[in-house]
Write an enzyme that holds these catalytic residues in place. Sequence first.
Site, PDB file in Angstrom:
ATOM      1  N   ARG A 232       0.820  -1.225   0.000  1.00  0.00           N
ATOM      2  CA  ARG A 232       0.000   0.000   0.000  1.00  0.00           C
ATOM      3  C   ARG A 232       0.848   1.265   0.000  1.00  0.00           C
ATOM      4  NH1 ARG A 232      -4.825  -1.664  -1.883  1.00  0.00           N
ATOM      5  NH2 ARG A 232      -5.573  -3.434  -0.666  1.00  0.00           N
ATOM      6  N   GLU A 340      -9.031   7.009  -8.239  1.00  0.00           N
ATOM      7  CA  GLU A 340      -7.912   6.431  -7.497  1.00  0.00           C
ATOM      8  C   GLU A 340      -6.874   7.538  -7.294  1.00  0.00           C
ATOM      9  OE1 GLU A 340      -6.921   2.299  -8.554  1.00  0.00           O
ATOM     10  OE2 GLU A 340      -4.858   3.041  -8.767  1.00  0.00           O
TER      11      GLU A 340
HETATM   12  C1  3EB Z   1      -6.942  -1.793  -5.046  1.00  0.00           C
HETATM   13  O1  3EB Z   1      -6.887  -1.302  -3.923  1.00  0.00           O
HETATM   14  C2  3EB Z   1      -7.092  -0.842  -6.181  1.00  0.00           C
HETATM   15  O2  3EB Z   1      -2.503  -3.981  -9.315  1.00  0.00           O
HETATM   16  O3  3EB Z   1      -0.732  -2.745  -9.038  1.00  0.00           O
HETATM   17  C3  3EB Z   1      -4.274  -0.024  -6.840  1.00  0.00           C
HETATM   18  C4  3EB Z   1      -2.891   0.102  -6.948  1.00  0.00           C
HETATM   19  C5  3EB Z   1      -4.906  -1.097  -7.441  1.00  0.00           C
HETATM   20  C6  3EB Z   1      -2.137  -0.850  -7.631  1.00  0.00           C
HETATM   21  C7  3EB Z   1      -1.948  -2.949  -8.911  1.00  0.00           C
HETATM   22  C8  3EB Z   1      -4.137  -2.047  -8.140  1.00  0.00           C
HETATM   23  C9  3EB Z   1      -2.770  -1.923  -8.213  1.00  0.00           C
HETATM   24  O4  3EB Z   1      -6.908  -3.022  -5.262  1.00  0.00           O
HETATM   25  C10 3EB Z   1      -6.381  -1.244  -7.403  1.00  0.00           C
END
Ligand code: 3EB
Length: 348
Positions: A232, A340
């Site tokens: 994250r 996002e």
């Molecule tokens: C999520 O929280 C949203 O597959 O690298 C956010 C950041 C999301 C990166 C990735 C996917 C990715 O799942 C999606």
Amino acid sequence: MGQRATPRPLRSHQPLLEAAPHLRVDYIESTNLSRWLATSATLPMAIVSFGSPVPASVSCPVITLDLPQLGNRSDLEVWTSDQPVTVHRTHEFSAAASGEILAGTLQLEEEPGAGLQATTERAYRRLLHHVQELGYPYLWRIWNFFPGINEDEHGLERYRQFCVGRHQALAGTLQGFPGSLPAGTAVGTRSGPLQLYVLAGTQPAIHLGNPRQVHAYEYPEHYGPCSPSFARATLLQSDIHAQLFISGTASVVGHESRHMGLPETQTLETIDNLRALLAHADELSGTTRGHQPPRGRYKVYVRQPDHLEAIQQALNIPLFASSRIVYLQGDLCRRELLIEIEGVVTTD
Ligand code: 3EB
């Protein structure tokens, strides 16, 4: 990140990047770039364009993404270092190194019939090979872009195919997987090849989860045959600077998407996720912020341009008062996600 609290001993697992070059990101109007670079005390490591022209005189890696900028602006994302920069190029990979930091980009065309899964696996294997070869084996932050992210191909959504390819390349190869996975973004472009760009280091960084969310690499199988391989956030800490790379953050709580069809409410949920992540990072780094909002550089990916105004309004809050926000039109990895936010937050 705000002021550091009174100095305290670093715990042994915290990497100390002594005299580390300082990496920064700025958003510069494309027509001002040459002038800005000429007067800047820093050297360019990478430039990301969202369609605006990049002056031919630029010698660092450039990546151009088909993610139209919203709000009548044409900014370039400019990564710079305050230390000398060396550029490396092969036909598919280009990178700039400065001390302990490497910024690199790799692009692969999808060959007809190959499938995104195979293309992604190949791209990641090559990327890992190149960063290891150059002496920067630790992935700090990665961005992934490709067109048609929500389209089905051979019976599986392209984002899910991408996740399988990425997982297959990293699970066997990246030391410390999945705990060593870096902060990430995966966003759908309107056109173009598979495009990756990465920040990597000679030393490890600290990768964080979000207390409000399940680790993406532990998502249940319902979301696809392989879970998404990213953390994250990633925290870089030296004795002077702390820098937090925040992954693409959306209206996901636990592992579930929230507020279908409601761009404004999704934005508010995303802000709650960002606050939880920032608080978690402050706790880890020993930062006391008080009421000072962090100084950040954020990108907001908006699926539908007609949601821009509602989203901008929701983001007009003190948390972002000292920050720069760039709005881009991009498709997100779950069909129901409308917005996002990712960013970089620094102490200086
Ligand atoms: C999520 O929280 C949203 O597959 O690298 C956010 C950041 C999301 C990166 C990735 C996917 C990715 O799942 C999606």
